[in-house]
Design an enzyme around this catalytic site. Sequence first.
Site, PDB file in Angstrom:
ATOM      1  N   LYS A 165       0.845  -1.196   0.000  1.00 25.00           N
ATOM      2  CA  LYS A 165       0.000   0.000   0.000  1.00 25.00           C
ATOM      3  C   LYS A 165       0.870   1.232   0.000  1.00 25.00           C
ATOM      4  O   LYS A 165       1.939   1.264   0.632  1.00 25.00           O
ATOM      5  CB  LYS A 165      -0.872   0.003   1.261  1.00 25.00           C
ATOM      6  CG  LYS A 165      -2.116   0.841   1.128  1.00 25.00           C
ATOM      7  CD  LYS A 165      -3.228   0.088   0.437  1.00 25.00           C
ATOM      8  CE  LYS A 165      -4.465   0.954   0.252  1.00 25.00           C
ATOM      9  NZ  LYS A 165      -5.565   0.225  -0.386  1.00 25.00           N
ATOM     10  N   GLY A 201     -19.766   7.302   4.121  1.00 27.41           N
ATOM     11  CA  GLY A 201     -18.866   7.688   3.033  1.00 27.41           C
ATOM     12  C   GLY A 201     -19.574   7.437   1.712  1.00 27.41           C
ATOM     13  O   GLY A 201     -20.042   6.325   1.465  1.00 27.41           O
ATOM     14  N   ALA A 260     -18.785   3.364  -2.570  1.00 26.73           N
ATOM     15  CA  ALA A 260     -20.152   3.434  -2.044  1.00 26.73           C
ATOM     16  C   ALA A 260     -21.137   3.736  -3.171  1.00 26.73           C
ATOM     17  O   ALA A 260     -22.243   3.188  -3.202  1.00 26.73           O
ATOM     18  CB  ALA A 260     -20.234   4.499  -0.960  1.00 26.73           C
TER      19      ALA A 260
HETATM   20  P1  NAD Z   1     -13.274   7.750  -2.055  1.00 27.71           P
HETATM   21  O1  NAD Z   1     -12.236   8.735  -1.672  1.00 27.71           O
HETATM   22  O2  NAD Z   1     -13.858   7.822  -3.417  1.00 27.71           O
HETATM   23  O3  NAD Z   1     -14.492   7.800  -1.016  1.00 27.71           O
HETATM   24  C1  NAD Z   1     -14.338   7.874   0.366  1.00 27.71           C
HETATM   25  C2  NAD Z   1     -15.396   8.866   0.865  1.00 27.71           C
HETATM   26  O4  NAD Z   1     -15.466   8.805   2.291  1.00 27.71           O
HETATM   27  C3  NAD Z   1     -15.064  10.312   0.491  1.00 27.71           C
HETATM   28  O5  NAD Z   1     -16.184  10.883  -0.167  1.00 27.71           O
HETATM   29  C4  NAD Z   1     -14.793  10.979   1.854  1.00 27.71           C
HETATM   30  O6  NAD Z   1     -15.195  12.342   1.877  1.00 27.71           O
HETATM   31  C5  NAD Z   1     -15.642  10.119   2.774  1.00 27.71           C
HETATM   32  N1  NAD Z   1     -15.271  10.163   4.187  1.00 27.71           N
HETATM   33  C6  NAD Z   1     -14.032  10.210   4.738  1.00 27.71           C
HETATM   34  N2  NAD Z   1     -14.125  10.217   6.081  1.00 27.71           N
HETATM   35  C7  NAD Z   1     -15.438  10.161   6.384  1.00 27.71           C
HETATM   36  C8  NAD Z   1     -16.183  10.120   7.609  1.00 27.71           C
HETATM   37  N3  NAD Z   1     -15.582  10.154   8.793  1.00 27.71           N
HETATM   38  N4  NAD Z   1     -17.530  10.057   7.543  1.00 27.71           N
HETATM   39  C9  NAD Z   1     -18.152  10.032   6.350  1.00 27.71           C
HETATM   40  N5  NAD Z   1     -17.507  10.068   5.158  1.00 27.71           N
HETATM   41  C10 NAD Z   1     -16.170  10.125   5.174  1.00 27.71           C
HETATM   42  O7  NAD Z   1     -12.639   6.303  -1.775  1.00 27.71           O
HETATM   43  P2  NAD Z   1     -13.149   4.894  -2.285  1.00 27.71           P
HETATM   44  O8  NAD Z   1     -12.270   4.448  -3.379  1.00 27.71           O
HETATM   45  O9  NAD Z   1     -14.619   4.906  -2.442  1.00 27.71           O
HETATM   46  O10 NAD Z   1     -12.771   3.968  -1.024  1.00 27.71           O
HETATM   47  C11 NAD Z   1     -13.595   3.888   0.120  1.00 27.71           C
HETATM   48  C12 NAD Z   1     -13.050   2.830   1.073  1.00 27.71           C
HETATM   49  O11 NAD Z   1     -13.031   1.569   0.403  1.00 27.71           O
HETATM   50  C13 NAD Z   1     -11.601   3.043   1.523  1.00 27.71           C
HETATM   51  O12 NAD Z   1     -11.427   2.577   2.835  1.00 27.71           O
HETATM   52  C14 NAD Z   1     -10.793   2.199   0.563  1.00 27.71           C
HETATM   53  O13 NAD Z   1      -9.550   1.822   1.120  1.00 27.71           O
HETATM   54  C15 NAD Z   1     -11.706   1.027   0.407  1.00 27.71           C
HETATM   55  N6  NAD Z   1     -11.517   0.268  -0.811  1.00 27.71           N
HETATM   56  C16 NAD Z   1     -11.543   0.884  -2.016  1.00 27.71           C
HETATM   57  C17 NAD Z   1     -11.389   0.121  -3.167  1.00 27.71           C
HETATM   58  C18 NAD Z   1     -11.489   0.730  -4.545  1.00 27.71           C
HETATM   59  O14 NAD Z   1     -11.593  -0.026  -5.511  1.00 27.71           O
HETATM   60  N7  NAD Z   1     -11.502   2.037  -4.689  1.00 27.71           N
HETATM   61  C19 NAD Z   1     -11.203  -1.252  -3.082  1.00 27.71           C
HETATM   62  C20 NAD Z   1     -11.175  -1.847  -1.823  1.00 27.71           C
HETATM   63  C21 NAD Z   1     -11.352  -1.069  -0.696  1.00 27.71           C
END
Ligand code: NAD
Length: 358
Positions: free
Chosen positions: A80, A180, A185
Amino acid sequence: MNILEHMNAEGHEQVAMFSDPASGLKAIIAVHDTTLGPACGGTRMWPYESEAEALTDALRLSQAMTYKSAAAGLHFGGGKGVIIGDPHKVKSEALMRAYGRSVDTLGGRYLTTTDVGTTARDLEFMRQETRHVTGLPVSLGGSGDTSIMTGLGLYMGMKACAEEVWGNGGLRGKTVAVQGFGKVASHLCEHLMEEDTRIVVTDVFEDALDRARDWGLEVTSPNSIMTTDCDIFAPCALGGVLNSQTIPQLKCRVVAGGANNQLLSDDDGEELHRRGILYAPDYIINAGGIINVEAEMGDAGYSPERAREKTERIHEIMGSVIRTSQAEEISTAVAAAHLAEERLDSVRRIRSMRRSCQ
Ligand code: NAD
């Protein structure tokens, strides 16, 4: 933190730190375990309050990537990258290219893709400096946004949990509280909306909430999402949200979301189990993105069908984690760890047999 001692205890192979004063880059890349293949994991950009916080995140996230790929049957190790900085304020082409050069110095031991705070556009900049980038836009010959398959995998994992708790996988009429409303999401919600699931979302970023309202979703404040009366709580923001303070407040039967490292500690997985809340281990059900990336690496090039089919298997894998948890009377968190560790051990055994035959 005594870094080397920690690395030794948790099995990390390498931690590298990078700085580029010209672009303002401050980054850490952690390679946890390369038993199964090159360490693969997204790069997170976040305004960490301290270097220690960023380092802890890199160490924990890279370890989770090892378990994720192992449990999903992929040929990747765990790694990572984290970039310290607010993606809405300090991101630039120069910074992303400097980060790409940093990735390149690891010579392919680490492959990066997107995570919180990074996008396909950032990958394009990194790609100018290194070929060790995956999940590139389709127009550049890549597999595209990983969060699409991640959303599908979450949905599959949720359905496996629903089957266990409510006797069938249908989510129509169920309430899902989503913490989030970013990339993952949003894709999860697309599937849920097709099933007429009631969705309540929150985010700390006002634009995300506006988008949720445009989609017709209910919106609540970040402080109240974890106490929302719901069937499924879906953490899709950052890690550590399931802890001794928040777990007693949950009003759900299932926790199933995309955020990495949702449990603050191992005890929190046990506490959910003790309370009768079915926890879908994050690295089991959020593996769709890394599955998609692996589908890009084959000799035959990226196949969306193969990626989709493998991602849909998350339903089966989550079902087997639930069955193991029941048969062995252990939490789903421990059952998932056993699944991943068994695969790692078996590959290590094969390798050591090979070495002793040479
Ligand atoms: P992203 O940045 O698109 O979305 C994350 C969202 O969470 C943002 O809109 C941010 O403003 C919001 N956020 C942050 N802190 C918050 C809080 N305390 N309360 C409410 N909202 C909050 O990121 P993403 O790619 O959607 O990833 C989301 C999660 O999923 C992360 O933990 C990431 O590691 C995990 N993940 C992502 C992927 C991927 O394919 N992108 C794959 C596996 C896991």
